[in-house]
Design a protein around this motif. Structure first.
Motif, PDB file in Angstrom:
ATOM      1  N   SER A   1       5.834 -44.259 -12.601  1.00 33.07           N
ATOM      2  CA  SER A   1       7.042 -45.094 -12.434  1.00 33.07           C
ATOM      3  C   SER A   1       8.222 -44.456 -13.139  1.00 33.07           C
ATOM      4  O   SER A   1       9.347 -44.479 -12.643  1.00 33.07           O
ATOM      5  CB  SER A   1       6.814 -46.497 -13.015  1.00 33.07           C
ATOM      6  OG  SER A   1       5.690 -47.071 -12.447  1.00 33.07           O
TER       7      SER A   1
ATOM      8  N   ASP B   1      11.831 -42.980 -11.352  1.00 32.02           N
ATOM      9  CA  ASP B   1      13.122 -43.532 -11.741  1.00 32.02           C
ATOM     10  C   ASP B   1      14.106 -42.443 -12.180  1.00 32.02           C
ATOM     11  O   ASP B   1      15.218 -42.738 -12.606  1.00 32.02           O
ATOM     12  CB  ASP B   1      12.899 -44.523 -12.906  1.00 32.02           C
ATOM     13  CG  ASP B   1      14.029 -45.531 -13.020  1.00 32.02           C
ATOM     14  OD1 ASP B   1      14.513 -45.975 -11.966  1.00 32.02           O
ATOM     15  OD2 ASP B   1      14.447 -45.851 -14.148  1.00 32.02           O
TER      16      ASP B   1
ATOM     17  N   ARG C   1      21.063 -43.022 -13.338  1.00 33.07           N
ATOM     18  CA  ARG C   1      20.046 -42.314 -12.539  1.00 33.07           C
ATOM     19  C   ARG C   1      20.597 -41.028 -11.967  1.00 33.07           C
ATOM     20  O   ARG C   1      19.875 -40.247 -11.405  1.00 33.07           O
ATOM     21  CB  ARG C   1      19.576 -43.216 -11.404  1.00 33.07           C
ATOM     22  CG  ARG C   1      18.280 -43.895 -11.707  1.00 33.07           C
ATOM     23  CD  ARG C   1      17.378 -43.923 -10.512  1.00 33.07           C
ATOM     24  NE  ARG C   1      16.974 -42.606 -10.083  1.00 33.07           N
ATOM     25  CZ  ARG C   1      16.119 -42.385  -9.116  1.00 33.07           C
ATOM     26  NH1 ARG C   1      15.582 -43.384  -8.492  1.00 33.07           N
ATOM     27  NH2 ARG C   1      15.786 -41.168  -8.747  1.00 33.07           N
TER      28      ARG C   1
END
Length: 1321
Positions: free
Chosen positions: A578, A582, A640
């Motif tokens: 995960s 991301d 991000r």
């Protein structure tokens, strides 16, 4: 409270723990250095000579002035500190790593400074700072012994009487190359005057070391204190107080500065200031980072930093001990908030060279002998080594590792900081300190040093900057006016606080005094401290950006510390998949490697443990920074992005340090007279006196701060006892933590005190155990991840691995195998120990083959394997054959690359364990190549290791095929006809075109009737057609186009299937057909596109490889789709419920396909046209209720219905019936007609079923299927060709179908070139 207790009680808060003097012991006289002898013994052992003869006796070849002799700790004060027991052997070895050295008056005798550190079992560190100088030898015994040794040396080597350099290698090595450059006269004098030693003519000098051992690295303060001590001995007049007063003062009366404060204490002549960062700042680092950057250059340093983060083996190499220490400490301080977890020995004594054999990550510093060439340095392993040649300003990097994210912008930002301080980012130049005396830097002189780096602008900034002393005449006059004014300092401090710029006033003092009453040395220290903290902030801010959200992915699963520690190995602490999903795409290669490291694992461990106990200091600072960043920048979506974010706190960080150094918070007690016996330790210029130990063994009892720390300590003890009752026993906890944090941790630093062969053997045994444990962990991780992913393919659970992560795990397995193969090597050959072993094996095997070929005696009948599948002779599993494949690949240029490719190929073929077992079965070869203690000669561990690797055979890897995408690969295609109507032979000319994920082979004509005959298990003969061809790697195979030109009498051809095998990896794909190819038979097709999948190896071939997971593409046990119109499909009628379910499943599979990460998706063609694909399901839908062929006397296909419907629409359009229809419907009608005519007019000879398949694929791609369906349903032709009960005539069902197909509109469907070849839309 007694004096000794006071001394030890305050120890944790004392600036220095020990004062040590090392040198020659006149009682025992000259002893050859035992460690040097041990080193010779180890070297001989490494080279396979008899070690005992090598180390026996004196070494007369070398001049005694060049030889090393045993040094001793002559005195240390106090005797012991309970917090930090004195390790005599280690301190002696690190104070004088090469033992004593001698010089004569003709040699250079400049004093030298170096530092060292000792890492204890628990990872805590003690620092040592050493000032080495030369003292005249007064003992007549030692002078005469030296004379005798010199005469013996001359007798042995008469040629050496010619003048030669008489310097001792050991102290020369301490001198940096810069010092040698400074004194050209000394070397010429040496060579000319006196190559030897004559007691009557020469004065003999011997090295002596003064050392301070401290709990924290206050390098500048210790260096200044020790040099003042030495100055006191060499000065013409005695020091103001006896030397004991100064030693006593620094040991017992100077405390550590409290966090966030500065402290002033007094040396012999000048005060010394040091400061300590506050709780929210980066931890203390006093080694000059500017020097590290100057030595290596920014580009090299960032690469070295990257290798350190990825836990490679790092070897620093320099003549100068202090340089080794500066670079090692510099690199490790830049790792904040992470910490190096493996072997860390910045200065590796000669006697510990065998430690370079360590098969674990390490960071070590090796001293180079003067004039030795790097190429002569034999290192046990270099596959994963980063070699840093400090003196030549260059580094050698390992092959193939990911780059640090945003590297160019990162380097640019660091370069700007360096330029601001007048340091060239290119490196290699000696550090040019920004002038603090009355010189000024001319722009021209610097701009030539850093071309291309905005240097002009940077220099203008430098000139504006008051720190450089570039003052105009007017300001200089103001400065002279204020010089010596007592209020100047206060005025500046006030100006600083109010923000008024009086920067320029801090200009230039006289020669000794610099700005604000500080000396030039202090000014230099302040500049270093500011540069240090700004460079470190740039590094720290990269991690704050990259790991801003790390807490969200930490898995807190245990209820308490005890259960967490006991189950540490079984637990997942961090959700890696995960976290990676991301992150911005460009960061992934680096991050996927980095989160597998020990330093990251320990960081996460510390985070989890912080819920039960006090936060680890680095973690506390890091978390504080992340919280602060969140306050200012509420998690914006920009986080991000991979945009580079510059460090914003450079100014504040430098100001904090400047303020502490300008405004001294604490001043220690001045040195004072002690209660000493008169007459002892009399001053004699040039000689360091024997100090009175009784006054130095105990500290004062009335010290304010020693009492304060003692009570604080008592409070701490009480607290510790309480917490121990609450939680685990501390020893137990430490034990768990040691085990929990995997490898090499308990070997952070080798034991320096006991170097018997037994200890060396025990260390090696620890390595063997560690390697086995690492192998177990790695294979387990690879299995769990891979099986998890395949379970998802079969519809269970969620995926948690990416191709990138798999690649990372395989790369780390390659690294582990290299380290195992380089452990305990007798003689190193080439950079890859594994490939070297394979080459030895290959040479032996080929020699044996040759001998067998020459001798006529046969080896007995060879067991013939049954065919793995009809027409595919089985590939022999051979280590040599796989090596030859790799050797023929021109793309791979190095041994390390070849070894990695061979591992990947063996892993993909499920032969890794078998191959390595085969390799190690030649025991004579293993014995020849490896020492007794090597991992590969520990039988039990070796068996377990091979067993762990065998477990990897349970999963499928494509780690060779997917990495070497440009190589040429031979393929074998076998076309197998159906036997019962045996038209095996065809007179026409067949052709084949194989396609895969990476491309296609192009059309390959098959030589007519290349028939091969094979026998099945009942010895019935079978014939089939074989084609061999070579083309660029196609990746995983997806489709085969098979056809012929319909020539000759026997032009009809009934094909069962096509098998294609990659002859390097052995992967075999089966492409089922079961249809005719020929005009006037079946659907009249002369070519078919077949969809394939990986065939399972048969049991015989797979024995010895372990089992295998179920096939990836579909759930087990589903039957193959049979075309309704094909021979076998006529009797098969699925119910309407089954048909609707099949369509739902097919659409569902396509949706799942697009929800996977792009690199994980596999083949879309199989989901569209495969056995349970969308085309087959729609074909069944259209066949439901289709009127039987009997009425028309010939087989009718769904395509016939489509063509009739289109013909009706075209004629209706011409007659004008369509005019009334709504505009969009008219357009849809046009598009359907257009697509059908394009398919019919294609030059390809695909049959009617093939055309229907093509229409469905194009309709799905262009999102037209759901518009075409109502048209076909509305068309009157349907009543003629379909029964009343047909699904196609049921409005509700058709609307449900349209709704299901509608979901495909969200995805960008792309079709393989082999499907749409020749279609012109």
């Amino acid at each position: 409270m007694s004096g000794t207790n006071a001394a030890s009680g305050a120890a944790p808060c004392r600036f220095a723990h020990y004062f040590v003097i090392c040198g020659i012991d006149t009682e025992t006289g000259l002893e050859p250095d035992e460690l040097a002898a041990l080193y010779q013994w180890l070297e001989a052992d490494r080279q396979g000579r008899d070690p005992d003869t090598a180390a026996a006796g004196e070494n007369f070849e070398q001049s005694p002035l060049k030889r090393t002799f045993k040094s001793k700790v002559l005195a240390h004060y106090p005797e012991n500190v309970e917090w930090n027991p004195f390790d005599q052997d280690a301190v002696n070895m690190l104070c004088m790593p090469k033992g004593l050295s001698f010089r004569t008056q003709a040699d250079s005798r400049e004093p030298q400074f170096h530092s060292f550190l000792i890492t204890r079992e628990d990872g805590s560190r003690t620092y040592g700072f050493v000032h080495t100088f030369y003292e005249e030898v007064t003992s007549p015994q030692i002078c005469s012994a030296m004379q005798t040794l010199y005469q013996m040396h001359q007798a042995e080597n008469p040629s050496s009487a010619t003048p030669s350099s008489s310097s001792s290698s050991s102290m020369d090595s301490l001198a940096s190359s810069l010092d040698e450059a400074d004194s050209p006269s000394s070397s010429s004098c040496r060579s000319a005057a006196c190559g030897g030693y004559d007691a009557s003519r020469d004065t003999l000098y011997v090295s002596k070391a003064l050392c301070l051992i401290t709990p924290m690295p206050f390098m500048h303060g210790c260096r200044r204190f020790l040099s003042q001590m030495h100055r006191a001995v060499t000065a013409a007049s005695p020091p103001p107080l006896p030397l004991e007063s100064y030693v006593h003062n620094i040991l017992y009366e100077v405390p550590l500065p409290p966090p966030g404060r500065s402290l002033k204490f007094h040396g012999v002549y000048e005060p010394i200031v040091c400061q300590r960062p506050g709780p929210g700042e980066l931890p203390l680092a006093d080694f000059p980072l500017g020097q590290t950057f100057t030595l290596l250059g920014v580009e090299n340093l960032v690469q070295l930093f990257n290798c350190t983060l990825l836990e490679m083996q790092i070897l620093l190499y320099s003549q100068d001990y202090q340089r080794l220490m500066t670079v090692a400490e510099g690199i490790t301080t830049l790792l904040f908030p992470f910490q190096w977890q493996h072997v860390y020995v910045p200065i590796l004594p000669a006697s510990l060279l065998h430690f370079l054999d360590a098969p674990v990550p390490y960071l070590m510093g090796l001293q180079s002998k003067e004039g030795t060439d790097r190429s002569k340095l034999e290192l046990p392993q270099e596959a994963n080594l980063c070699f840093v040649d400090i003196d030549n300003h260059c580094i050698e990097l390992p092959e193939d590792f990911p780059q640090f994210p945003n590297k160019p912008e990162f380097i640019q930002e660091l370069s700007e900081v360096l330029l601001h301080y007048g340091i060239s980012p290119v490196g290699g130049a000696p550090p040019t300190s920004v002038p603090t005396s009355s010189t000024t830097t001319t722009p021209g002189s610097v701009s030539t040093r850093h071309p291309g780096l905005k240097s002009q602008q940077a220099l203008r900034e430098l000139e504006d900057d008051g720190r450089n002393g570039n003052l105009g005449g007017e300001q200089l006059a103001v400065l002279e006016l204020l010089q010596g004014n007592a209020t100047l300092e206060r005025l500046q401090a006030l100006a600083k606080r109010t923000g008024v710029r009086v920067e320029a006033l801090r200009g230039v003092g006289g020669e000794g005094e610099a700005q604000g009453g500080r000396t030039a040395v202090e000014e230099e220290e302040l500049r270093n401290a500011k540069l240090n903290v700004q460079l470190r902030e740039v590094f720290a801010s990269r991690f704050t950006t990259m790991f801003a959200d790390y807490e969200a992915f930490v898995i807190q699963s245990a209820p308490d510390l005890e259960s967490w520690l006991t189950n540490r190995e079984q637990m997942h602490n961090f959700d890696k998949a995960s976290f990676l999903s991301d992150q911005p795409e460009p960061y992934l290669p680096f991050l996927s490697h980095f989160i597998e490291t020990q330093m990251f694992a320990t960081f996460i461990d510390n985070k989890i443990m912080s819920q039960w106990e006090e936060k680890e200091p680095l973690l506390r600072v890091f978390d504080g920074r992340i919280d602060k960043a969140r306050l200012y920048n509420v998690r914006a979506p920009s986080l991000r992005s991979s945009n580079y974010q510059r460090c914003t706190i450079l100014k504040e960080s430098a100001q904090a340090i400047e303020q502490r150094l300008m405004k001294i918070d604490h001043t220690a007690i001045h040195p004072h007279l002690l209660d000493m016996k008169i007459g002892q330790g009399k001053y004699e210029q040039g000689f360091f006196p024997k100090l009175q130990s009784d006054v130095l063994s105990v500290g004062p009892t009335n010290n304010k701060w020693s009492n304060r720390t003692a009570t604080a300590q008592r409070r701490k003890d009480r607290h510790r006892q309480q917490t121990e009752h609450l939680t685990l026993d501390n020893d137990l906890k430490e034990k768990y933590m040691q085990e929990a944090r995997s490898l090499g941790k308990n070997l952070r630093q080798p034991k320096l005190s006991d170097l018997s062969p037994a200890v060396i053997a025990q260390t090696n045994w620890k390595f063997v155990e560690g390697l086995l444990k690492e192998c177990r962990m790695k294979t387990k991780r690879m299995l769990v991840e891979k099986m998890g992913r395949e379970a998802v393919e079969l519809g269970h659970g969620e995926a948690n691995i990416t191709g990138l992560e798999e690649n990372t795990l395989i790369a780390s397995l390659c690294d582990l195998l290299e380290r195992i193969w380089s452990h305990g090597l007798q003689v190193k050959q080439g950079k890859s120990a594994l490939w070297s072993h394979l080459l030895h094996y290959q040479a032996r095997e080929e020699k044996l083959e040759q001998q067998q070929a020459e001798s006529p005696v046969s080896n007995g009948p060879e067991r013939r394997k049954s065919e793995s599948s009809i027409g595919m002779p089985s590939l022999r599993a051979s280590v040599i054959q796989d090596m030859r494949h790799i050797q023929s690949m021109g793309e791979i240029k190095t041994d390390v690359g070849r070894a990695r490719a061979w591992i990947r190929l063996s892993l993909e073929k499920k032969l890794l364990s078998q191959h390595l077992k085969q390799l190690l079965s030649r025991q004579a070869l293993t014995k020849k190549l490896y020492k007794r203690y090597a991992f590969l000669r520990c039988e039990e561990e070796k068996e377990q290791f091979l067993f762990h690797l065998l477990s990897l055979n349970t999963v499928d890897y494509f780690c060779f095929t997917s990495v070497f995408t440009t190589i040429m690969i031979p393929y074998r295609a076998v076309i197998i006809p159906i036997k019962k109507l045996s038209n095996a032979m065809t007179t026409s000319n067949p052709w084949v075109c194989v396609s895969g994920e990476l491309g296609d082979s192009g059309v390959r004509q098959i030589t007519k009737n290349v028939l091969e005959m094979t026998f099945d298990s009942a010895f019935r003969p079978h014939t089939h057609i074989v084609a061999m061809f070579k083309c660029q790697n196609l990746g995983k195979l997806t489709t085969v186009q098979l056809g012929h030109d319909n020539s000759g009498l026997l032009a009809k051809w009934l094909v069962d299937c096509v098998m294609v095998r990659n002859e390097i990896t052995g992967h075999t794909y089966k492409f089922p057909c079961g249809r005719w190819l020929g005009k006037g038979v079946d659907d009249g097709s002369l070519e078919r596109v077949l969809i394939g999948e990986l065939a399972l190896p048969n049991a015989d071939e797979d024995s010895g490889r372990g089992c295998r997971t179920p096939d990836m593409q579909h759930s087990p046990g589903q039957t193959r789709r049979v075309s309704i119109t094909s021979m076998g499909g006529r009797g098969y009628k699925p119910t309407s419920a089954q048909i609707q379910e099949a369509i739902g499943e097919a659409v569902n599979s396509i949706c799942k396909h697009f929800h996977k990460p792009e690199k994980e998706r596999g083949s879309l063609t199989i989901l569209l046209c495969g056995e349970v694909g969308l085309v087959g399901a729609l074909e069944q839908f259209f066949h439901n209720g289709f009127k039987s062929a009997r009425l028309f006397q010939k087989t009718v296909f769904v395509w016939d219905f489509v063509e009739k419907a289109v013909a009706y629409m075209e004629s209706a359009d011409q007659m004008g019936d369509m005019q009334e229809t709504a505009e969009p419907l008219g357009l849809t009608c046009v598009s359907l007609c257009h697509y059908v005519s394009a398919i019919n007019s294609s030059p390809r000879n695909i049959g009617k079923d093939g055309k229907f398949q093509l229409l469905v694929c194009l309709g799905a791609r262009d999102r037209l299927l759901i518009q075409w369906l109502p048209l076909l349903v509305e068309c009157p032709v349907i009543q003629r060709m379909y029964e009343e009960s047909a699904l196609l005539r049921d409005r509700t069902t058709v609307n449900a179908l349209i709704a299901v197909l509608q979901t495909l509109h969200d995805f960008p469907i792309t079709l393989e070139a082999s499907l749409v070849k020749g279609i012109d839309l």
